[in-house]
Design an enzyme around this catalytic site. Structure first.
Site, PDB file in Angstrom:
ATOM      1  N   ARG A 209      24.867  63.820  31.666  1.00  0.00           N
ATOM      2  CA  ARG A 209      25.483  62.718  32.467  1.00  0.00           C
ATOM      3  C   ARG A 209      25.171  61.275  31.739  1.00  0.00           C
ATOM      4  NH1 ARG A 209      24.719  63.468  38.516  1.00  0.00           N
ATOM      5  NH2 ARG A 209      22.275  63.493  37.913  1.00  0.00           N
TER       6      ARG A 209
ATOM      7  N   SER B 149      14.898  65.502  29.870  1.00  0.00           N
ATOM      8  CA  SER B 149      14.134  66.611  30.526  1.00  0.00           C
ATOM      9  C   SER B 149      13.183  67.723  29.427  1.00  0.00           C
ATOM     10  CB  SER B 149      15.096  67.531  31.290  1.00  0.00           C
ATOM     11  OG  SER B 149      15.724  66.633  32.252  1.00  0.00           O
TER      12      SER B 149
ATOM     13  N   ASP C  32      12.629  64.618  33.870  1.00  0.00           N
ATOM     14  CA  ASP C  32      13.717  64.919  35.250  1.00  0.00           C
ATOM     15  C   ASP C  32      12.944  65.134  36.516  1.00  0.00           C
ATOM     16  OD1 ASP C  32      12.782  67.414  34.443  1.00  0.00           O
ATOM     17  OD2 ASP C  32      14.702  68.409  34.703  1.00  0.00           O
TER      18      ASP C  32
HETATM   19  C1  BG6 Z   1      19.296  67.271  38.023  1.00  0.00           C
HETATM   20  C2  BG6 Z   1      18.749  66.215  37.022  1.00  0.00           C
HETATM   21  O1  BG6 Z   1      19.396  66.809  39.270  1.00  0.00           O
HETATM   22  O2  BG6 Z   1      18.517  68.423  38.052  1.00  0.00           O
HETATM   23  C3  BG6 Z   1      18.671  67.058  35.633  1.00  0.00           C
HETATM   24  O3  BG6 Z   1      19.717  65.077  37.021  1.00  0.00           O
HETATM   25  C4  BG6 Z   1      17.648  68.056  36.035  1.00  0.00           C
HETATM   26  O4  BG6 Z   1      18.044  66.057  34.821  1.00  0.00           O
HETATM   27  C5  BG6 Z   1      18.508  69.041  36.835  1.00  0.00           C
HETATM   28  O5  BG6 Z   1      17.516  68.536  34.529  1.00  0.00           O
HETATM   29  C6  BG6 Z   1      17.642  70.381  37.047  1.00  0.00           C
HETATM   30  O6  BG6 Z   1      18.639  71.208  37.308  1.00  0.00           O
HETATM   31  P1  BG6 Z   1      19.465  72.135  36.178  1.00  0.00           P
HETATM   32  O7  BG6 Z   1      19.822  73.227  37.252  1.00  0.00           O
HETATM   33  O8  BG6 Z   1      20.682  71.276  36.049  1.00  0.00           O
HETATM   34  O9  BG6 Z   1      18.752  72.394  35.240  1.00  0.00           O
HETATM   35  C1  GLC Z   2      11.757  72.500  30.932  1.00  0.00           C
HETATM   36  C2  GLC Z   2      11.316  71.161  30.399  1.00  0.00           C
HETATM   37  C3  GLC Z   2      10.685  69.954  31.385  1.00  0.00           C
HETATM   38  C4  GLC Z   2      11.724  69.986  32.464  1.00  0.00           C
HETATM   39  C5  GLC Z   2      12.092  71.306  32.942  1.00  0.00           C
HETATM   40  C6  GLC Z   2      13.123  71.161  34.001  1.00  0.00           C
HETATM   41  O1  GLC Z   2      10.343  72.998  31.272  1.00  0.00           O
HETATM   42  O2  GLC Z   2      10.393  71.336  29.171  1.00  0.00           O
HETATM   43  O3  GLC Z   2      10.622  68.783  30.970  1.00  0.00           O
HETATM   44  O4  GLC Z   2      11.085  69.046  33.365  1.00  0.00           O
HETATM   45  O5  GLC Z   2      12.500  72.160  32.167  1.00  0.00           O
HETATM   46  O6  GLC Z   2      14.263  70.484  33.766  1.00  0.00           O
END
Ligand code: BG6
Ligand code: GLC
Ligand code: GLC
Length: 913
Positions: free
Chosen positions: A536, A600, A654
């Site tokens: 996003r 992330s 994240d």
């Molecule tokens: C979201 C974050 O809210 O949650 C993302 O903005 C994050 O960056 C995510 O990785 C984790 O959830 P998912 O299910 O989208 O991997």
């Molecule tokens: C993976 C990434 C980590 C992140 C997590 C959740 O473990 O290595 O940095 O926080 O996923 O998205």
């Protein structure tokens, strides 16, 4: 012919005819009355199911522990003992089930007549007699000393507590043996068999005849879900949702319920249709006041009703010239067989005459016709009443299925239904009249239900075996408290080692985020959010709370797999393209807003705006990025795209973004947790404990990267063969072992592996290994959430069928159990991790009790119906001195990245001269 009669005889005949007709009018039941009976039975059924006792329902709705209709795959030899269906006879059958292969083999069956002194004697006499018959049968069959599995068809109202446990509530029909009511009839039979001592017979299942009937029918093309018996007595069973059966206290699956409708009307509901003959019959029966419905429908009583009517009409001189016979005056002298013979048009008059003469009567031609009408009226009423009761069940099945049009098959059995010349036709017509929107097929059962009893017996042994396999497979997923405590303790040690820079699977990465927002941050920011389900770009306006706080405009962009797994340059160029599109779309082109980058993945940071990617995780594998500073890669891409200016201020994991985002609402939020595609946590650690960063004062947020916990083999004991296989076929074998037990990217795959294993064992999908089950990633983790949210299993079936898996009811239940075991283990492990974190914070601060909030995000955590509760329970159990609130992040971690950027700008602003 009549015109040949003298005037006075014709008048006499007409008078007699009138008298007969008048009398038989009492047996008419109007459509309205039938509908009232249908409604009353339905109401009784519902009350009995939910165990309401006011007013007390008269049908019994007894759960039978038969949980599925036959598969057609049942195999083996079974001994069946049938007691109570057809009068005072006992049947023994040897049934060979051959599954779907091989031609059907006719069962060997024998009938034994039970002497009246036994039906009215002691229980021990009855069961000894039955065991004796078994031995005699097996001796003649020469089965040798093989172990024998027996199914017991016991057709009386019983309270079952298992497939092989059944307490007789009360005798019905012509039986009244002492010392059996209130006893487990399976036990009585086992003891009697032991007293005989001749054969190695295991009583595996006990069933009502209606259940045997339902289970006798070929499941192809459509399984019968209702069993109907009209023999000596009458009754029905059907497949009910287990959650509706109050007595079971279960919320899953279906169970066959024995309606025991013979006792319907015992509190008066049938009065409007009862005749004086019904009342007399009841008074003179073995069980006055009970089984009132059965006494109007069951074969044991129809002959008796006819007899009473004949005596009455003879008394009125409307029949037999007013002369009766000692036989006619004897109770029980008219049998259902007599009624059937009299009514059967194919027999002509001769048989009927023989029957009446056998009763010592001397009927005229007119008598014969009128007796036929009497029989017809009594049996037609029985068929219509029975149809009304059946449509109550149809209504129930329909409401369970929530369908407007019902296609259902009813298995039928019993001598009256099968052999009476008109009973089944009238019943079916009446069903069509009362339930016009049900498409009901009537399927005759095999061998009077004996076949079905063998099927239940086979199912009982098969289910026991399947359950054993399922339990054995899922046992390693059910982690106990000790195992979780060990995980918590190991996690804690790995945290400490990681913080001290010692060898540890937890890198415990400093984030350079030292403070949560204080509410004075202001301005417009851009944010990127990469690494979860969605990529996003966001425009975040941070204003004062009175101006509405934080306002977010965001857009999701897709990143094709060819890019996530292509070159780094492609990936970052794509990201910049998306930012440019976003700016154009939202009128931001040309502005250089400060940008926060939620990235992330594990990064070693040396400042807020510098993060070296240690390794890709989740599905990413773009080349030339690992070991590089991600912010530099982004800046290089910005430079390549000429004419674009971006000011990258901060790179944020994240977990950190989530903590900051929730921290904006609640300053006690000092932990960030993600359970989505991946899983990870961050928390505020004392700077003095962080060896990688100089300084002793204050705190810094540490990105634990707990997904890598166990990469040194520490979790080996917990890993099942399914986990090993999921790891091996992943993009990063041997890495992120904790994450692979918990997060959304992997749970579906674990479930698929288990389903595959259970299918190979023959436990699921009838042992057929379908192509789709062998396709990687076909079983999405969101299915776990959907399947576990779905109490009615419609979703389970829909999902599995869409994948191309033909599911039975048992399959659906087992798949759900598999999903539950996998998601529960994940939630508990996640809880153990959180417990380690909050306990560390508490001890860091030397507190007896800690109150802390955890900001959480991630699709699995948010969408799964029980995951969050299980995490909370585990934390409560493992960290009892911490009071932990879980705050769900509503806006994703992009908002947090913007806030980190805002804090950085604020701090930068305040340090400016
Ligand atoms: C979201 C974050 O809210 O949650 C993302 O903005 C994050 O960056 C995510 O990785 C984790 O959830 P998912 O299910 O989208 O991997
Ligand atoms: C993976 C990434 C980590 C992140 C997590 C959740 O473990 O290595 O940095 O926080 O996923 O998205
Ligand atoms: C009686 C019994 C019942 C049985 C029925 C038909 O009603 O109580 O259990 O199913 O007869 O045989």
């Amino acid at each position: 012919m009549d015109s040949a009669l003298p005037e006075n005889s014709r008048a006499m005949n007409e008078k007699n005819l009138k008298l007969v007709q008048q009398c038989l009018k009492q047996f008419d039941v109007t459509e309205k009355q039938l509908r009232q009976i249908q409604a009353a039975i339905l109401q009784d059924m519902e009350q009995a199911l939910s165990r309401q006792t006011d007013p007390s329902p008269t049908v019994q709705m007894l759960p039978t522990y038969v949980r599925s209709t036959p598969h057609g795959t049942e195999q083996g030899n079974f001994l069946v003992l049938e007691l109570g269906t057809s009068g005072a006879t006992l049947r023994v059958l040897w049934v060979t089930l051959r599954g779907t292969t091989g031609p059907r083999k006719e069962p060997v069956s024998w009938e034994f007549t039970i002497p009246t002194e036994i039906t009215l004697g002691t229980g021990q006499q009855l069961f000894d007699f039955a065991a004796g018959c078994l031995v005699e049968f097996l001796d003649r069959l020469k089965v040798g000393s093989q172990p024998i599995q027996l199914g017991f068809n016991f057709s009386f109202p019983c309270h079952q507590t298992g497939l092989d446990q059944s307490t007789l509530i009360s005798w019905t029909k012509g039986f009244r043996c002492s010392g059996v009511e209130g006893q487990d009839v399976v036990q009585l039979l086992r003891e009697a068999i032991q007293r005989q001592g001749a054969y190695n017979i295991d009583v595996v299942a006990v069933v009502n005849d209606t259940v045997g009937t339902m289970m006798s029918c070929d499941p192809r093309p459509q399984a019968c879900e209702i069993g109907l018996v009209v023999d000596t007595g009458t009754n029905a069973c059907y497949m009910e949702e287990a959650r509706h059966v109050g007595e079971l206290g279960e919320d899953q699956g279906r169970v066959c319920v024995n309606v025991q409708w013979g006792s319907f009307g015992d509190s008066g509901a049938l009065e409007p249709v009862q005749t004086p003959f019904d009342l007399q019959l009841d008074q003179e029966s073995l069980n006055p006041g009970t089984q009132r419905f059965e006494k109007m429908v069951g074969g044991l009583y129809l002959g008796e009703l006819v007899r009473l009517v004949l005596i009455h009409l003879a008394g009125q001189r409307a029949l037999f010239g007013g002369v009766t016979s000692p036989a006619l005056l004897t109770r029980g002298s008219v049998h259902i067989e007599h009624v059937m013979e009299i009514e059967d048009p194919s027999h002509g008059r001769a048989r009927a005459q023989a029957v009446l003469q056998g009763l010592g009567l001397n009927p005229s031609a007119q008598d014969y016709e009128q007796v036929q009408q009497v029989c017809g009226a009594v049996s037609a009423r029985a068929a219509r009443l029975c149809a009304a009761a059946l449509t109550a069940i149809l209504a129930r099945v329909k409401s369970n299925q929530e369908r407007s049009h019902l296609g259902v098959a009813v298995a039928t059995g019993g001598r009256v239904y099968e052999q009476h010349p008109r009973f089944s036709t009238i019943l079916q017509q009446t069903v069509r009249l009362l339930a016009p929107d049900s498409d009901t097929t009537f399927v005759p059962s095999e061998d009077g239900g004996g076949w079905g009893v063998a099927v239940v017996t086979a199912v009982a042994s098969r289910l026991a075996l399947h359950r054993h396999h399922l339990e054995e497979t899922l046992a390693p997923f059910r982690l106990d408290s000790e195992q979780l405590k060990a995980v918590q303790a190991e996690m804690r040690e790995a945290m400490v080692r990681g913080l001290q820079g010692e060898d540890s699977t937890l890198p415990m990465l400093p984030t350079y985020v030292c403070a949560t927002p204080d509410g004075t941050e202001r301005g417009d920011f851009l944010a990127l959010d990469l690494g979860g389900t969605n990529f996003r770009v966001l425009w975040v306006k941070v204003g004062s709370r009175s101006e509405g706080g934080v306002k977010i405009t965001n857009q999701v962009f897709s990143i094709p797999e060819s890019v996530t797994q292509g070159t780094g340059q492609q990936l970052f160029d794509h990201i910049v393209d998306c930012i440019v599109d976003f700016q154009k779309e939202h009128g931001l082109s040309g502005q250089t807003l400060p940008l926060g980058f939620t990235f992330s993945f594990p990064c070693k940071q040396v400042g807020l705006d510098q993060g070296i990617l240690l390794s890709w995780t989740k599905g990413f594998k773009a080349s030339d990025c690992e070991g590089q500073d991600v912010v530099s890669l982004l800046r290089a891409a910005i430079r390549r795209r000429q004419g674009v200016e971006l000011n990258v201020v901060a790179i944020v994991n994240d977990t950190v973004g989530t903590m900051m985002s929730c921290g904006y609402e609640d300053p006690h939020c000092e932990v960030g947790l993600i359970v989505g595609t991946g899983t990870n946590a961050c928390y505020m650690e004392e700077l003095c404990n962080v060896s990688a960063v100089p300084g002793d004062k204050g705190r810094m947020c540490i990105n634990m990267e707990w997904g890598a916990f166990g990469d040194d083999g520490l979790l080996k004991e917990l890993c099942t063969p399914f986990d090993i296989s999921v790891d091996k076929s992943s993009i990063n074998p041997g890495k992120q072992r904790f994450e692979k037990l918990i997060s959304g990217m992997y749970l579906g795959e674990i479930v698929r592996q288990i389903l595959l294993h259970l299918t190979c064992l023959g436990v699921l999908f009838r042992g057929q290994v379908f192509q789709c089950l062998q396709t990687k990633d076909i079983f999405k983790t969101k299915f776990l959430s959907e399947i576990e949210s779905d109490l009615q299993r419609r979703q389970v079936r829909a999902i599995l069928e869409k994948l191309g898996l033909p599911v039975s009811c048992d399959d659906a239940l087992m798949v759900r159990e598999v999903c539950q075991a996998v998601s529960q283990r994940a939630a508990k492990l996640c809880g153990a991790g959180v417990a380690a974190v909050v306990e560390k914070i508490r001890e860091n601060r030397g507190l007896e009790e800690l109150s802390v909030a955890v900001g959480v995000d991630g699709t699995l955590y948010k969408l799964h119906p029980h995951f969050s509760d299980q995490v909370k329970d585990t934390v409560r159990h493992l960290a009892p001195r911490c009071s932990v609130r879980f705050l769900q992040s509503e806006d994703g971690s992009g908002k947090g990245a913007a806030l980190v950027t805002a804090v950085a700008c604020r701090l930068a602003g305040s340090t400016r001269p």
